[in-house]
Design an enzyme around this catalytic site. Structure first.
Site, PDB file in Angstrom:
ATOM      1  N   SER A  49       0.805  -1.222   0.000  1.00  0.00           N
ATOM      2  CA  SER A  49       0.000   0.000   0.000  1.00  0.00           C
ATOM      3  C   SER A  49       0.839   1.274   0.000  1.00  0.00           C
ATOM      4  CB  SER A  49      -0.948   0.021   1.199  1.00  0.00           C
ATOM      5  OG  SER A  49      -0.227   0.130   2.409  1.00  0.00           O
ATOM      6  N   LYS A  90       1.322   4.008   6.883  1.00  0.00           N
ATOM      7  CA  LYS A  90       0.645   4.929   5.979  1.00  0.00           C
ATOM      8  C   LYS A  90       1.295   6.306   6.090  1.00  0.00           C
ATOM      9  CE  LYS A  90      -2.619   1.842   5.065  1.00  0.00           C
ATOM     10  NZ  LYS A  90      -2.674   1.139   3.757  1.00  0.00           N
TER      11      LYS A  90
END
Length: 254
Positions: A49, A90
Site C-alpha cells: 500500500s 501509511k
C-alpha cells in the site's frame, strides 16, 4: 638517550595511540548502536500500500515518537482497532482541523484548499502519478477532528486507508496516540532515507525534522574505522620502531 631507549619510547607511544584509538572507536561504535536500539524499532512492511516509497517485505527503521510530534507528510507506523488492530504503515496527509479533499482540476490532493504536489506517488524516473492521472481514483472530502490524523497509502489505487473509513466516526482518521513510530529509512533492500515532503512545509506546523539516524550511522562508521585503524597501527608502529632501531645499531657497528 640511547637508540634502544628511543626505540622503546616510540614503541610505547605507538601502543598508547593504538589503544586510545580502539577505546574511542569502541565508545563510538557501541554508543551509536545502543542509541539506535533505544530510538529506533525495525518493522517489516506487510503490504504494497506504500509503493513506491516502501514495498511489501521491506525492512524499515522507524523512530519511536509521541503522537504530538507527527506532522503532515510523515510516514508512520500505527495501530488502531478500527483498522484491524495490527501495525500498519501509511502517510499522514491531514491533522486535526484540516479539510482534506481530492481531487482538484489537476488531479491533486488539497489540504485546506491548498493543492499538494506529491512526488512520492511516482515511481523513480516517472513523470506521472503511479495510479494514473490523479492522486486518488475516487473523489472524497474529509474534515479531520482535533487530535486525529488522516492517513493515505502512496499506492492510492489499492491502499486500504482513511478513504475506506470515511463513514466511521472521525471521518476515517485515527487518534494521534495510535502512532507508534515514524519511518526514517528502508534498510533492506537498501533504499536509504525517506525524506520529508516539501509540499507540506508551507502549511501550519510545517514538516518534521530529520531523525538522528544519519548521525548514528556516521558514529558507527567512525567507530569501526578507529577500531580497525587503531588495531592495525600498534603493530605497525612497533615494527617500524624496531626496524629503525636495528638500522641504527647496524650503522653504529660499522
Amino acid at each position: 638517550m640511547s637508540g634502544s631507549e628511543r626505540h622503546d619510547g616510540r614503541g610505547r607511544l605507538g601502543s598508547i595511540l593504538s589503544n586510545l584509538a580502539v577505546a574511542v572507536g569502541c565508545v563510538l561504535f557501541l554508543g551509536a548502536f545502543a542509541w539506535g536500539a533505544v530510538v529506533y524499532k525495525p518493522y517489516t512492511v506487510p503490504t504494497d500500500s506504500m509503493t513506491p516509497t516502501v514495498n511489501a517485505g521491506d525492512r524499515i527503521l522507524a523512530e519511536r515518537i509521541a503522537g504530538d510530534e507527527v506532522r503532515r507528510g510523515d510516514v508512520v507506523v500505527f495501530t488502531d482497532s478500527a483498522w484491524g488492530d495490527v501495525p500498519m504503515v501509511k502517510r499522514v496527509v491531514g491533522v486535526g482541523g484540516d479539510k482534506v479533499a481530492c481531487c482538484d482540476k489537476d488531479g491533486r490532493l488539497t489540504v485546506n484548499g491548498k493543492p499538494v504536489d506529491e512526488p512520492y506517488l511516482r515511481a523513480a524516473g516517472a513523470s506521472s502519478f503511479a495510479t494514473g492521472s490523479s492522486a486518488s481514483p475516487q473523489n472524497f472530502t474529509a474534515e479531520v477532528p482535533e487530535g486525529q490524523l488522516f492517513l493515505l497509502g502512496d499506492q492510492r489505487s489499492t491502499s486500504m486507508d482513511s478513504r475506506v473509513h470515511l463513514e466511521d466516526p472521525g471521518h476515517g482518521s485515527v487518534p494521534r496516540g495510535a502512532v507508534e513510530a515514524r519511518v526514517d529509512a528502508v534498510v533492506w533492500p537498501f533504499g536509504g532515507m525517506i525524506g520529508r515532503p516539501d509540499a507540506f512545509s508551507s502549511l501550519p506546523g510545517g514538516v518534521s525534522s530529520e531523525g538522528p539516524l544519519p548521525l548514528q550511522f556516521g558514529a558507527l562508521v567512525a567507530g569501526a574505522v578507529l577500531i580497525l585503524g587503531g588495531a592495525a597501527y600498534g603493530p605497525l608502529a612497533a615494527r617500524s620502531a624496531r626496524r629503525t632501531g636495528r638500522t641504527k645499531v647496524s650503522a653504529g657497528a660499522h
